[in-house]
Design a protein around this motif. Structure first.
Motif, short mmCIF file in Angstrom:
data_model
loop_
_atom_site.label_atom_id
_atom_site.label_comp_id
_atom_site.label_asym_id
_atom_site.label_seq_id
_atom_site.Cartn_x
_atom_site.Cartn_y
_atom_site.Cartn_z
N PHE A 186 26.89 20.76 -9.63
CA PHE A 186 28.02 20.86 -10.54
C PHE A 186 27.68 20.17 -11.86
CE2 PHE A 186 32.00 19.07 -12.25
CZ PHE A 186 32.69 20.25 -12.48
N LEU A 215 27.10 21.75 -15.71
CA LEU A 215 27.85 21.27 -16.88
C LEU A 215 26.92 20.86 -18.01
CD1 LEU A 215 30.77 19.15 -15.36
CD2 LEU A 215 30.75 21.56 -16.02
N TRP A 240 29.26 30.01 -20.75
CA TRP A 240 30.32 30.45 -19.85
C TRP A 240 29.78 30.74 -18.45
CZ3 TRP A 240 35.07 29.37 -20.41
CH2 TRP A 240 35.65 29.31 -21.67
N LEU A 269 29.32 27.43 -16.72
CA LEU A 269 30.63 26.88 -16.32
C LEU A 269 31.17 27.62 -15.11
CD1 LEU A 269 32.41 26.18 -19.73
CD2 LEU A 269 31.61 24.50 -18.05
N ASP A 270 31.04 28.93 -15.13
CA ASP A 270 31.50 29.74 -14.00
C ASP A 270 30.77 29.34 -12.72
OD1 ASP A 270 33.19 31.87 -13.01
OD2 ASP A 270 31.35 33.04 -12.79
N ALA A 288 29.43 26.46 -12.11
CA ALA A 288 29.89 25.12 -11.75
C ALA A 288 31.23 25.18 -11.02
CB ALA A 288 30.01 24.25 -13.01
N PHE A 289 32.17 25.95 -11.55
CA PHE A 289 33.50 26.01 -10.94
C PHE A 289 33.49 26.70 -9.58
CE2 PHE A 289 35.12 25.69 -15.48
CZ PHE A 289 35.38 24.34 -15.37
N HIS A 290 32.55 27.60 -9.35
CA HIS A 290 32.47 28.28 -8.06
C HIS A 290 31.99 27.37 -6.93
CE1 HIS A 290 33.17 32.17 -10.00
NE2 HIS A 290 33.55 32.52 -8.79
N TRP A 334 33.36 24.55 -6.26
CA TRP A 334 34.53 23.82 -5.75
C TRP A 334 35.20 24.58 -4.62
CZ3 TRP A 334 36.96 19.24 -7.71
CH2 TRP A 334 36.17 18.57 -8.65
N ARG A 354 35.63 17.88 -14.07
CA ARG A 354 36.13 19.24 -13.99
C ARG A 354 37.19 19.49 -15.08
NH1 ARG A 354 39.21 22.08 -8.87
NH2 ARG A 354 38.69 24.21 -9.44
N ALA A 379 35.52 19.82 -18.41
CA ALA A 379 34.84 21.12 -18.52
C ALA A 379 35.82 22.25 -18.76
CB ALA A 379 34.04 21.40 -17.24
N ARG A 380 37.00 22.17 -18.19
CA ARG A 380 38.01 23.22 -18.40
C ARG A 380 38.46 23.22 -19.85
NH1 ARG A 380 39.35 26.38 -14.48
NH2 ARG A 380 39.21 25.69 -12.37
#
Length: 184
Positions: free
Chosen positions: A126, A130, A146, A149-150, A152-154, A156, A180, A183-184
């Motif tokens: 993660f 970032l 992007w 980031l995508d 990274a978020f996947h 979670w 998180r 990052a958002r």
């Protein structure tokens, strides 16, 4: 800062023996695509404490504080930690031979050390995604930023270390929630 210990590369089938750790949700460990049964919550808390310090020694006193913080500590907490470590060793190194040194969860002078490849830990990945996203953004490559980031978020799967508590887990939970949110 404590010194990181090199990861041994000799012996065994590295590809099949690799352990993948997930903590961005419930704590889990996979070997060869199969999830391991991590046992009781206290045992998982020992593993979580070692995981956040992967490749760095963790004193037994730190593990005890992390596992029993704010709770009635058993008189034999040190023995309980030894029992949990013994069970984790059997789980993480099921083919460990008698008389051979442990390679994954090793004893140090004052505690224990969990060895592993940080690239196989979702917490580490993660953060890496970032950092890469930030670099891509700084260089004007927004689609690549992007994508990072995508990715990274996947990673979670819920709140970090779901179902566990204690000062180490809570600090990591806050840290990753902040990362998180930023990052958002």
């Amino acid at each position: 800062m404590t010194k990181k210990v090199p990861i041994p590369r000799e012996g065994g089938n590295e590809v099949n023996d690799q352990l993948r750790y997930r903590a961005l949700g419930p704590l889990s460990v996979q070997r060869a695509g199969r999830e391991l049964d991590l046992g009781w919550v206290k045992q998982q808390s020992v593993l979580a404490t070692l995981l956040v310090e992967m490749n760095r020694p963790v004193p037994v006193a730190t593990i005890i504080e992390a596992v029993w913080h704010g709770q009635q500590m058993p008189r034999d907490a040190r023995n309980a930690v030894q029992t949990y470590v013994s069970r984790l060793r059997r789980l993480l190194e099921p083919c460990h031979g008698v008389g051979r040194p442990h390679r994954v969860l090793v004893s140090t002078g004052s505690g224990y050390l969990l060895r592993g490849d940080p690239a196989l830990v979702d917490l580490e990945m993660f953060e890496r995604h970032l950092v890469t996203a930030r670099k891509r953004h700084q260089h004007g490559d927004l689609p690549a930023a992007w994508t990072q980031l995508d990715m990274a978020f996947h990673l979670w799967q819920g709140h970090p270390f779901t179902g566990l508590d204690g000062p180490v887990v809570e600090a990591q939970r806050r840290r990753f929630a902040d990362l998180r949110l930023t990052a958002r």
